[in-house]
Design a protein around this motif. Structure first.
Motif, PDB file in Angstrom:
ATOM      1  N   LEU A 193      -0.670   8.113  10.667  1.00  0.00           N
ATOM      2  CA  LEU A 193      -1.359   7.844   9.414  1.00  0.00           C
ATOM      3  C   LEU A 193      -2.854   7.706   9.667  1.00  0.00           C
ATOM      4  O   LEU A 193      -3.282   7.161  10.678  1.00  0.00           O
ATOM      5  N   GLY A 194      -3.664   8.221   8.735  1.00  0.00           N
ATOM      6  CA  GLY A 194      -5.108   8.033   8.800  1.00  0.00           C
ATOM      7  C   GLY A 194      -5.757   8.830   9.907  1.00  0.00           C
ATOM      8  O   GLY A 194      -5.352   9.949  10.214  1.00  0.00           O
ATOM      9  N   ASP A 195      -6.765   8.239  10.568  1.00  0.00           N
ATOM     10  CA  ASP A 195      -7.547   8.950  11.572  1.00  0.00           C
ATOM     11  C   ASP A 195      -6.702   9.431  12.743  1.00  0.00           C
ATOM     12  O   ASP A 195      -7.028  10.433  13.393  1.00  0.00           O
ATOM     13  N   THR A 196      -5.597   8.721  13.016  1.00  0.00           N
ATOM     14  CA  THR A 196      -4.723   9.114  14.122  1.00  0.00           C
ATOM     15  C   THR A 196      -4.200  10.534  13.947  1.00  0.00           C
ATOM     16  O   THR A 196      -3.899  11.226  14.915  1.00  0.00           O
ATOM     17  N   THR A 197      -4.098  10.979  12.688  1.00  0.00           N
ATOM     18  CA  THR A 197      -3.561  12.302  12.388  1.00  0.00           C
ATOM     19  C   THR A 197      -4.299  13.400  13.155  1.00  0.00           C
ATOM     20  O   THR A 197      -3.688  14.382  13.588  1.00  0.00           O
ATOM     21  N   PHE A 198      -5.604  13.238  13.343  1.00  0.00           N
ATOM     22  CA  PHE A 198      -6.409  14.303  13.921  1.00  0.00           C
ATOM     23  C   PHE A 198      -6.897  13.971  15.338  1.00  0.00           C
ATOM     24  O   PHE A 198      -7.789  14.623  15.851  1.00  0.00           O
ATOM     25  N   THR A 221       5.006  18.218   9.883  1.00  0.00           N
ATOM     26  CA  THR A 221       4.209  18.432   8.677  1.00  0.00           C
ATOM     27  C   THR A 221       3.004  17.497   8.697  1.00  0.00           C
ATOM     28  O   THR A 221       3.038  16.429   9.307  1.00  0.00           O
ATOM     29  N   ILE A 222       1.937  17.918   8.017  1.00  0.00           N
ATOM     30  CA  ILE A 222       0.793  17.050   7.740  1.00  0.00           C
ATOM     31  C   ILE A 222       0.531  17.114   6.239  1.00  0.00           C
ATOM     32  O   ILE A 222       0.496  18.199   5.656  1.00  0.00           O
ATOM     33  N   SER A 223       0.405  15.963   5.608  1.00  0.00           N
ATOM     34  CA  SER A 223       0.187  15.905   4.169  1.00  0.00           C
ATOM     35  C   SER A 223      -0.854  14.822   3.890  1.00  0.00           C
ATOM     36  O   SER A 223      -1.539  14.370   4.799  1.00  0.00           O
ATOM     37  N   ARG A 224      -0.955  14.410   2.615  1.00  0.00           N
ATOM     38  CA  ARG A 224      -1.915  13.364   2.252  1.00  0.00           C
ATOM     39  C   ARG A 224      -1.263  12.384   1.287  1.00  0.00           C
ATOM     40  O   ARG A 224      -0.433  12.770   0.456  1.00  0.00           O
ATOM     41  N   ILE A 225      -1.648  11.118   1.408  1.00  0.00           N
ATOM     42  CA  ILE A 225      -1.327  10.095   0.431  1.00  0.00           C
ATOM     43  C   ILE A 225      -2.659   9.644  -0.150  1.00  0.00           C
ATOM     44  O   ILE A 225      -3.453   8.993   0.537  1.00  0.00           O
ATOM     45  N   LYS A 226      -2.937  10.058  -1.382  1.00  0.00           N
ATOM     46  CA  LYS A 226      -4.251   9.885  -1.993  1.00  0.00           C
ATOM     47  C   LYS A 226      -5.297  10.487  -1.066  1.00  0.00           C
ATOM     48  O   LYS A 226      -5.298  11.682  -0.826  1.00  0.00           O
ATOM     49  N   ASP A 227      -6.185   9.665  -0.487  1.00  0.00           N
ATOM     50  CA  ASP A 227      -7.229  10.189   0.390  1.00  0.00           C
ATOM     51  C   ASP A 227      -6.872  10.059   1.868  1.00  0.00           C
ATOM     52  O   ASP A 227      -7.689  10.351   2.736  1.00  0.00           O
ATOM     53  N   THR A 228      -5.659   9.612   2.158  1.00  0.00           N
ATOM     54  CA  THR A 228      -5.279   9.320   3.540  1.00  0.00           C
ATOM     55  C   THR A 228      -4.353  10.392   4.100  1.00  0.00           C
ATOM     56  O   THR A 228      -3.270  10.627   3.545  1.00  0.00           O
ATOM     57  N   PRO A 229      -4.717  11.048   5.196  1.00  0.00           N
ATOM     58  CA  PRO A 229      -3.802  12.021   5.803  1.00  0.00           C
ATOM     59  C   PRO A 229      -2.657  11.312   6.525  1.00  0.00           C
ATOM     60  O   PRO A 229      -2.839  10.228   7.089  1.00  0.00           O
ATOM     61  N   PHE A 230      -1.487  11.920   6.485  1.00  0.00           N
ATOM     62  CA  PHE A 230      -0.372  11.389   7.251  1.00  0.00           C
ATOM     63  C   PHE A 230       0.528  12.552   7.655  1.00  0.00           C
ATOM     64  O   PHE A 230       0.472  13.640   7.093  1.00  0.00           O
ATOM     65  N   GLY A 231       1.325  12.323   8.665  1.00  0.00           N
ATOM     66  CA  GLY A 231       2.194  13.406   9.110  1.00  0.00           C
ATOM     67  C   GLY A 231       3.395  12.886   9.869  1.00  0.00           C
ATOM     68  O   GLY A 231       3.479  11.699  10.217  1.00  0.00           O
ATOM     69  N   ARG A 232       4.317  13.808  10.130  1.00  0.00           N
ATOM     70  CA  ARG A 232       5.502  13.503  10.919  1.00  0.00           C
ATOM     71  C   ARG A 232       5.764  14.662  11.870  1.00  0.00           C
ATOM     72  O   ARG A 232       5.597  15.825  11.505  1.00  0.00           O
ATOM     73  N   PRO A 288       0.840  -1.194   0.000  1.00  0.00           N
ATOM     74  CA  PRO A 288       0.000   0.000   0.000  1.00  0.00           C
ATOM     75  C   PRO A 288       0.878   1.248   0.000  1.00  0.00           C
ATOM     76  O   PRO A 288       1.923   1.271   0.662  1.00  0.00           O
ATOM     77  N   VAL A 289       0.470   2.261  -0.734  1.00  0.00           N
ATOM     78  CA  VAL A 289       1.318   3.444  -0.899  1.00  0.00           C
ATOM     79  C   VAL A 289       1.665   4.073   0.442  1.00  0.00           C
ATOM     80  O   VAL A 289       2.812   4.462   0.679  1.00  0.00           O
ATOM     81  N   ALA A 290       0.690   4.174   1.339  1.00  0.00           N
ATOM     82  CA  ALA A 290       0.951   4.802   2.638  1.00  0.00           C
ATOM     83  C   ALA A 290       2.041   4.052   3.399  1.00  0.00           C
ATOM     84  O   ALA A 290       2.950   4.669   3.984  1.00  0.00           O
ATOM     85  N   GLU A 291       1.983   2.721   3.396  1.00  0.00           N
ATOM     86  CA  GLU A 291       2.989   1.931   4.105  1.00  0.00           C
ATOM     87  C   GLU A 291       4.370   2.090   3.473  1.00  0.00           C
ATOM     88  O   GLU A 291       5.382   2.202   4.167  1.00  0.00           O
ATOM     89  N   VAL A 292       4.391   2.098   2.141  1.00  0.00           N
ATOM     90  CA  VAL A 292       5.673   2.229   1.441  1.00  0.00           C
ATOM     91  C   VAL A 292       6.288   3.595   1.717  1.00  0.00           C
ATOM     92  O   VAL A 292       7.509   3.723   1.882  1.00  0.00           O
ATOM     93  N   PHE A 293       5.456   4.621   1.809  1.00  0.00           N
ATOM     94  CA  PHE A 293       5.966   5.962   2.105  1.00  0.00           C
ATOM     95  C   PHE A 293       6.537   6.047   3.509  1.00  0.00           C
ATOM     96  O   PHE A 293       7.599   6.638   3.725  1.00  0.00           O
ATOM     97  N   LEU A 294       5.830   5.471   4.463  1.00  0.00           N
ATOM     98  CA  LEU A 294       6.257   5.608   5.856  1.00  0.00           C
ATOM     99  C   LEU A 294       7.332   4.600   6.241  1.00  0.00           C
ATOM    100  O   LEU A 294       8.150   4.878   7.115  1.00  0.00           O
ATOM    101  N   LYS A 295       7.335   3.430   5.585  1.00  0.00           N
ATOM    102  CA  LYS A 295       8.297   2.382   5.951  1.00  0.00           C
ATOM    103  C   LYS A 295       8.933   1.760   4.706  1.00  0.00           C
ATOM    104  O   LYS A 295       8.783   0.563   4.460  1.00  0.00           O
ATOM    105  N   PRO A 296       9.636   2.517   3.886  1.00  0.00           N
ATOM    106  CA  PRO A 296      10.277   1.925   2.702  1.00  0.00           C
ATOM    107  C   PRO A 296      11.329   0.907   3.117  1.00  0.00           C
ATOM    108  O   PRO A 296      12.131   1.158   4.016  1.00  0.00           O
TER     109      PRO A 296
END
Length: 343
Positions: free
Chosen positions: A276-281, A302-313, A224-232
């Protein structure tokens, strides 16, 4: 929807065998947008052209909607290809034909009735936002409009799969966004399975559900794109993720902590928290503070989005007793956050 099993592709160049694809095993689910990313020469164009057998694999199976295309007769393969649309980087439009005729072309080849062709072309012109451009020629259109014609033409035979071969590489950033939005809308509206190849990670982040990373003819990472972004997991994947990272932590902040006396530094821990996801808010930090006698200081975030999923660091300074700080970190991890200790 699409399954590649042990697919290999060799080319004969100057009497030498060159391997473009090595033992590709890949499954793409019905209705998803699947991205394939790799550097030039990695084999991604060969891979996508093997899906509709524009490139015949040297070995292996290509199964699309339950049919192994490598086992079909030429006539059955042609019929199966009607269910696989394709768009290209350089549009491949007929320069001497109007936009209407470009879209009608595959329908005429399929010998559809004139009334059905007219109805379908006008429907597709409306879908891609080119209703007022039907009588124009490709030379009168912008790059983004040409690609919209290419998309409409690819959809003419109501395919189940849409293959996108570097579909946005020739476009400027704003036009790229509009084409990606159109593809995402088509995916949702028509339930179309979309496979796109690219060398641009921002394209993957914008619309893909899952991604496969190809390197030297091999798929080295899928997820999944979100997982690959956060844990390549692979170095090449990390390089692609860094291309579009909007998280640039000032190294001088870490340097400040390194200059602290050791006794003082023991009461300060610097961590990077990814969410990632609902945890963001959710008020996760506040909840952890309520349970542990430590203080949080946000150094960067930062807070950004991966497709429809919010994520941040966030980079946090945790101040307090080292044992309490350790428990606070564990609590963050138990709440589903990824925590990396920087200092």
């Amino acid at each position: 929807m699409i399954t590649l099993q042990n697919v290999r592709k060799d080319y004969l160049v100057d009497k030498k065998s060159i391997t473009a694809l090595k033992k590709i095993d890949l499954t793409i689910e019905r209705g998803e947008i699947f991205g394939i990313i790799g550097h030039s020469g990695a084999g991604k164009s060969t891979l996508i052209r093997c899906i509709n057998l524009l490139e015949q694999p040297t070995s292996g199976s290509v199964i699309v909607d339950g049919k192994d295309l490598t086992q079909l007769s030429q006539g059955d393969l042609q019929r199966a290809r009607h269910e696989i649309g394709m768009i290209f980087q350089h549009f491949n439009l007929l320069a001497s034909a109007t936009i209407y005729e470009n879209i009608a072309f595959p329908l005429r080849l399929a010998k559809r009735p004139a009334a059905a062709i007219d109805r379908k072309v006008r429907e597709l012109l409306d879908l891609v936002g080119l209703t007022d451009h039907a009588t124009k020629y490709p030379s009168q259109l912008s790059g983004g409009q040409k690609q919209r014609v290419g998309i409409a033409r690819a959809l003419a035979n109501d395919p189940k799969v849409l293959l996108c071969d570097e579909a946005t590489s020739a476009l400027d950033p704003m036009t790229t966004q509009s084409i990606l939005k159109l593809l995402a809308d088509i995916n949702k509206t028509l339930g179309l399975t979309i496979v796109l190849i690219t060398h641009e990670m921002h394209v993957i982040r914008e619309i893909c559900d899952r991604v496969g990373v190809i390197d030297e003819g091999e798929i080295v990472e899928v997820g999944p794109v979100a997982e690959v972004f956060l844990k390549p997991q692979q170095k090449i994947t990390q390089e692609f993720v860094e291309q579009v990272s909007d998280f640039d932590f000032p190294e001088e902040l870490l340097a400040q902590y390194l200059r602290m006396p050791e006794a003082e530094r023991a009461r300060h821990q610097v961590v990077q928290v990814s969410f990632l996801g609902d945890t963001t808010f959710q008020p996760v930090m506040f909840q952890v503070l309520q349970e542990h006698p430590v203080q949080f200081n946000i150094l960067h975030g930062t807070i950004s989005r991966i497709k429809d999923t919010p994520f941040g660091r966030l980079v946090l300074e945790i101040t307090g007793d080292p044992g309490a700080a350790q428990k606070a970190v564990q609590n963050l991890q138990e709440r589903g956050l990824q925590v990396e200790v920087l200092l």
